[in-house]
Design a protein around this motif. Structure first.
Motif, short mmCIF file in Angstrom:
data_model
loop_
_atom_site.label_atom_id
_atom_site.label_comp_id
_atom_site.label_asym_id
_atom_site.label_seq_id
_atom_site.Cartn_x
_atom_site.Cartn_y
_atom_site.Cartn_z
N LEU A 39 -22.79 19.15 -56.34
CA LEU A 39 -22.83 20.18 -55.42
C LEU A 39 -22.76 19.61 -54.01
O LEU A 39 -22.20 20.32 -53.05
CB LEU A 39 -24.25 21.21 -55.73
CG LEU A 39 -24.29 22.21 -54.60
CD1 LEU A 39 -23.22 23.05 -54.43
CD2 LEU A 39 -25.67 22.96 -54.77
N ALA A 40 -23.61 18.54 -53.69
CA ALA A 40 -23.60 18.08 -52.30
C ALA A 40 -22.15 17.69 -52.16
O ALA A 40 -21.82 17.77 -50.76
CB ALA A 40 -24.81 17.00 -52.24
N GLN A 41 -21.50 16.95 -53.07
CA GLN A 41 -20.24 16.50 -52.62
C GLN A 41 -19.38 17.41 -52.10
O GLN A 41 -18.33 17.63 -51.28
CB GLN A 41 -19.66 15.60 -53.67
CG GLN A 41 -20.38 14.34 -54.02
CD GLN A 41 -19.66 13.41 -55.14
OE1 GLN A 41 -19.27 13.93 -56.03
NE2 GLN A 41 -20.07 12.17 -55.23
N ALA A 42 -19.36 18.68 -52.83
CA ALA A 42 -18.46 20.05 -52.40
C ALA A 42 -18.90 20.44 -51.27
O ALA A 42 -17.89 20.90 -50.42
CB ALA A 42 -18.85 21.03 -53.66
N LEU A 43 -20.30 20.34 -50.92
CA LEU A 43 -20.58 21.03 -49.50
C LEU A 43 -19.96 20.06 -48.28
O LEU A 43 -19.74 20.49 -47.21
CB LEU A 43 -22.29 21.06 -49.48
CG LEU A 43 -22.71 22.14 -50.28
CD1 LEU A 43 -24.38 21.87 -50.08
CD2 LEU A 43 -22.43 23.36 -49.18
N ALA A 44 -19.99 18.72 -48.67
CA ALA A 44 -19.46 17.92 -47.91
C ALA A 44 -17.83 18.13 -47.51
O ALA A 44 -17.59 17.79 -46.42
CB ALA A 44 -19.82 16.34 -48.04
N GLN A 45 -17.44 18.47 -48.50
CA GLN A 45 -16.03 18.61 -48.30
C GLN A 45 -15.76 19.88 -47.44
O GLN A 45 -14.91 19.93 -46.71
CB GLN A 45 -15.07 18.84 -49.72
CG GLN A 45 -13.79 19.06 -49.68
CD GLN A 45 -13.02 17.78 -49.09
OE1 GLN A 45 -13.52 16.65 -49.38
NE2 GLN A 45 -12.00 18.02 -48.23
N VAL A 46 -16.47 20.99 -48.03
CA VAL A 46 -16.44 22.20 -47.02
C VAL A 46 -16.59 21.92 -45.75
O VAL A 46 -16.16 22.22 -44.65
CB VAL A 46 -17.24 23.44 -47.88
CG1 VAL A 46 -17.37 24.53 -46.76
CG2 VAL A 46 -16.98 23.87 -49.01
N GLY A 47 -17.89 21.01 -45.37
CA GLY A 47 -18.05 20.90 -44.06
C GLY A 47 -17.25 19.95 -43.32
O GLY A 47 -16.96 20.07 -42.10
N ARG A 48 -16.55 19.27 -44.23
CA ARG A 48 -15.53 18.32 -43.58
C ARG A 48 -14.31 18.83 -43.01
O ARG A 48 -13.80 18.59 -42.11
CB ARG A 48 -15.22 17.06 -44.38
CG ARG A 48 -14.67 15.81 -43.83
CD ARG A 48 -14.73 14.67 -44.55
NE ARG A 48 -14.37 14.77 -46.04
CZ ARG A 48 -15.10 14.55 -47.05
NH1 ARG A 48 -16.10 14.03 -46.95
NH2 ARG A 48 -14.74 14.71 -48.39
N SER A 49 -13.89 19.95 -43.95
CA SER A 49 -12.50 20.21 -43.80
C SER A 49 -12.35 21.74 -43.65
O SER A 49 -11.28 22.40 -43.74
CB SER A 49 -11.52 19.76 -44.90
OG SER A 49 -11.77 19.98 -46.05
N GLY A 50 -13.53 22.60 -44.02
CA GLY A 50 -13.29 24.07 -43.90
C GLY A 50 -13.22 24.60 -42.62
O GLY A 50 -13.65 24.00 -41.70
N THR A 51 -12.74 25.80 -42.31
CA THR A 51 -12.91 26.47 -41.22
C THR A 51 -14.10 27.14 -40.99
O THR A 51 -15.07 27.09 -42.04
CB THR A 51 -11.80 27.65 -41.56
OG1 THR A 51 -12.30 28.63 -42.57
CG2 THR A 51 -10.43 27.28 -41.95
N PRO A 52 -14.49 27.54 -39.70
CA PRO A 52 -15.75 28.16 -39.53
C PRO A 52 -16.02 29.39 -40.60
O PRO A 52 -17.27 29.48 -40.89
CB PRO A 52 -15.86 28.71 -38.22
CG PRO A 52 -14.65 27.80 -37.50
CD PRO A 52 -13.96 27.36 -38.64
#
Length: 191
Positions: free
Chosen positions: A154-167
């Motif tokens: 879950l932490a890795q998925a959150l990192a991916q969203v934080g790194r490349s997700g839109t606001p």
């Protein structure tokens, strides 16, 4: 509390070096991620209070004489790896039990082996609680390790969203995590 925007070199290597500064939704996700990661890096085994160590020691010594590291190993084995008390909790407990006259020690080959005294046997026999010390713990170890792995995923998925997700994606992720957190507490509230 530490500055989560600085992060560790391991997390920078693992998740990239493009962390946003503190503040804002992306910075909040990184802070939550750092907190989650540090929680799962800590020992997965639940800590027991001193009374539980005492109970476990009496329970084991009621079966046979043991030295301190045998006691630690036996607790870990019987709990399926879910509980491994530290020497810093077992040895003071052994000393306390000796001071109370419930156990005695003999040195054999450079090792102290502990046994219950007659009074210790009476205390152990009078307590129904020690007999159920290990019930339900043998399968917790693998479950706790699986939960820890799920948390890291879950932490890795959150990192991916934080790194490349839109606001907007980051906001949606925050809402999802908040809902999951609430459902987890609801699970614990069930009987």
């Amino acid at each position: 509390m530490h500055d989560s925007s600085a992060g560790s070199s391991h997390s920078r290597h693992m998740f990239g070096d493009r962390r946003p500064g503190p503040g804002g939704p992306a910075g909040d996700i990184w802070e939550a991620l750092d907190h989650l990661r540090s929680t799962f890096k800590q020992k997965s085994a639940p800590r027991a209070n001193r009374g539980d160590v005492r109970l476990a020691v009496l329970s084991l010594l009621a079966e046979r004489s043991m030295h301190g590291y045998q006691i630690i190993h036996e607790i870990e084995q019987r709990s399926g790896g879910a509980w491994k008390p530290s020497p810093g909790s077992v040895y003071p407990t052994l000393q306390l039990l000796a001071d109370e006259g419930l156990i005695h020690s003999e040195t054999d080959g450079g090792r102290k082996t502990y046994s219950l005294t007659e009074e210790g046997r009476e205390v152990a026999a009078a307590s129904d609680e020690w007999q159920t010390q290990w019930e339900g713990t043998e399968h917790r170890g693998p479950a706790v390790r699986a939960l820890s792995k799920t948390g890291m995923d879950l932490a890795q998925a959150l990192a991916q969203v934080g790194r490349s997700g839109t606001p907007e994606q980051i906001r949606q992720a925050e809402q999802e995590i908040d809902q999951v957190r609430r459902r987890l507490y609801a699970i614990l509230a069930q009987d």
